[in-house]
Motif scaffolding. Structure first.
Motif, PDB file in Angstrom:
ATOM      1  N   PRO A  35       0.819  -1.212   0.000  1.00  0.00           N
ATOM      2  CA  PRO A  35       0.000   0.000   0.000  1.00  0.00           C
ATOM      3  C   PRO A  35       0.854   1.264   0.000  1.00  0.00           C
ATOM      4  O   PRO A  35       1.954   1.286   0.561  1.00  0.00           O
ATOM      5  N   SER A  36       0.340   2.317  -0.638  1.00  0.00           N
ATOM      6  CA  SER A  36       1.105   3.557  -0.770  1.00  0.00           C
ATOM      7  C   SER A  36       1.403   4.201   0.570  1.00  0.00           C
ATOM      8  O   SER A  36       2.456   4.831   0.735  1.00  0.00           O
ATOM      9  N   ASP A  37       0.491   4.051   1.559  1.00  0.00           N
ATOM     10  CA  ASP A  37       0.758   4.650   2.871  1.00  0.00           C
ATOM     11  C   ASP A  37       1.923   3.948   3.564  1.00  0.00           C
ATOM     12  O   ASP A  37       2.730   4.591   4.263  1.00  0.00           O
TER      13      ASP A  37
END
Length: 333
Positions: A32-34
């Protein structure tokens, strides 16, 4: 340069940074980008050590190499289109790709790839590209006609392509044949930190050359007679440009294999969004080439995961329609 050029470059730089960040999460295992952002902020150190290793040791060097390779191929394409005065020229028009392919395949099928401290394929590809370039320059002689240069490149490319096919046909080991074919398709699999400085130096030298000779390259577009009338040594700059373009393309090809069409379509895209002079085109082409290559690499890792699509196949699928569109647009008039 006008403010519009700086504005375009700024937009491309922001898009490139965002794309680089997102590309770190793409692959056989999606992150995930986070999580990626948290790892970047923490310097790739945190509680999740496996994720940190994947991002820092595997994906970050690959994405950085993809960006620099795309910038190098795009700038090399711009240089080739200038000196050949042909909008359909790309980095491999002088047989660089075929020469590198022949050198690498010969090393693979003869077992030399395991020798020379594990750098056999890199060395073979670079030597093959150098031989192809030297042969083109030798056959071209003192004639500075761009058409003669292009035709010699096509002939030399055919010779080395035939040599490549013969080496594959004569190979006895099926594993070596598969390895050679995979290399010819182009791939960024296995890119490590040790090749990133090599690519960085190659790109920096190419950019410096294009910047120092930016005005002379503009004059080259007028033709050899006009360039001579302005006191410029046309043939000297042509040969220097051929050598620089060939060396830069050889560095990329020796490490990542044959990646086509990037050097063809990126300069065309850059001309449509920027100014035609080389001082402006330099920055737009570098940033746009890096952006295109990073996107292509992320797609190659994600489209068929957990399997990976060779990036050379993807760039050909995306670049071939653009190539046909360029021809249709030019000759429809």
């Amino acid at each position: 340069m006008r403010k519009s050029v700086f504005g375009i470059a700024a937009i491309l730089l922001v898009l490139l940074c965002i794309t680089l960040l997102l590309s770190l999460g793409a692959g056989s295992v999606m992150i995930p980008s986070d999580v990626v952002w948290q790892q970047v902020v923490n310097g790739f150190e945190g509680e999740n050590a496996p994720v940190s290793r994947i991002l820092f040791d595997i994906r970050l060097p690959r994405s950085l190499f993809a960006a620099m390779a795309g910038a190098s191929l795009g700038l090399t394409g711009l240089l080739m289109q200038t000196i050949s005065q042909n909008d359909l020229a790309d980095p491999y028009i002088l047989g660089v790709s075929s020469g590198a392919g022949a050198g690498a395949v010969i090393c693979i099928v003869t077992g030399l790839s395991t020798m020379l401290l594990g750098y056999g394929v890199y060395i073979g590809a670079f030597v093959g590209a150098a031989l192809a370039t030297a042969l083109v320059l030798l056959l071209s002689g003192r004639n500075d006609n761009p058409l003669r240069l292009v035709l010699m490149g096509i002939g030399v490319s055919a010779i080395f392509s035939a040599l490549t096919m013969f080496a594959i046909y004569a190979a006895k080991d099926e594993a070596q044949v598969r390895s050679a074919m995979f290399w010819l398709l182009g791939s960024l699999t296995g890119i490590q930190w040790k090749v990133v400085p090599v690519m960085m130096i190659s790109l920096a030298v190419l950019m410096l050359f294009c910047w120092l000779y930016r005005h002379e390259l503009d004059i080259m577009l007028l033709g050899s007679e006009e360039a001579r009338s302005l006191g410029m040594s046309y043939q000297r700059l042509q040969r220097m440009s051929v050598i620089m373009a060939s060396v830069s393309a050889a560095v990329v090809t020796s490490i990542a294999g044959v990646i086509g069409f990037v050097g063809l379509i990126v300069p065309h895209m850059a001309r449509r969004i920027g100014r035609p002079d080389h001082a402006s085109m330099l920055w737009v082409t570098v940033l746009l080439g890096a952006l295109v290559m990073v996107v292509a690499d992320a797609l190659a890792r994600s489209l068929f995961r957990p399997e990976e699509l060779p990036i050379g196949i993807l760039t050909s699928f995306l670049g071939a329609p653009v190539f046909l569109w360029i021809i249709w647009r030019q000759y429809a008039r």
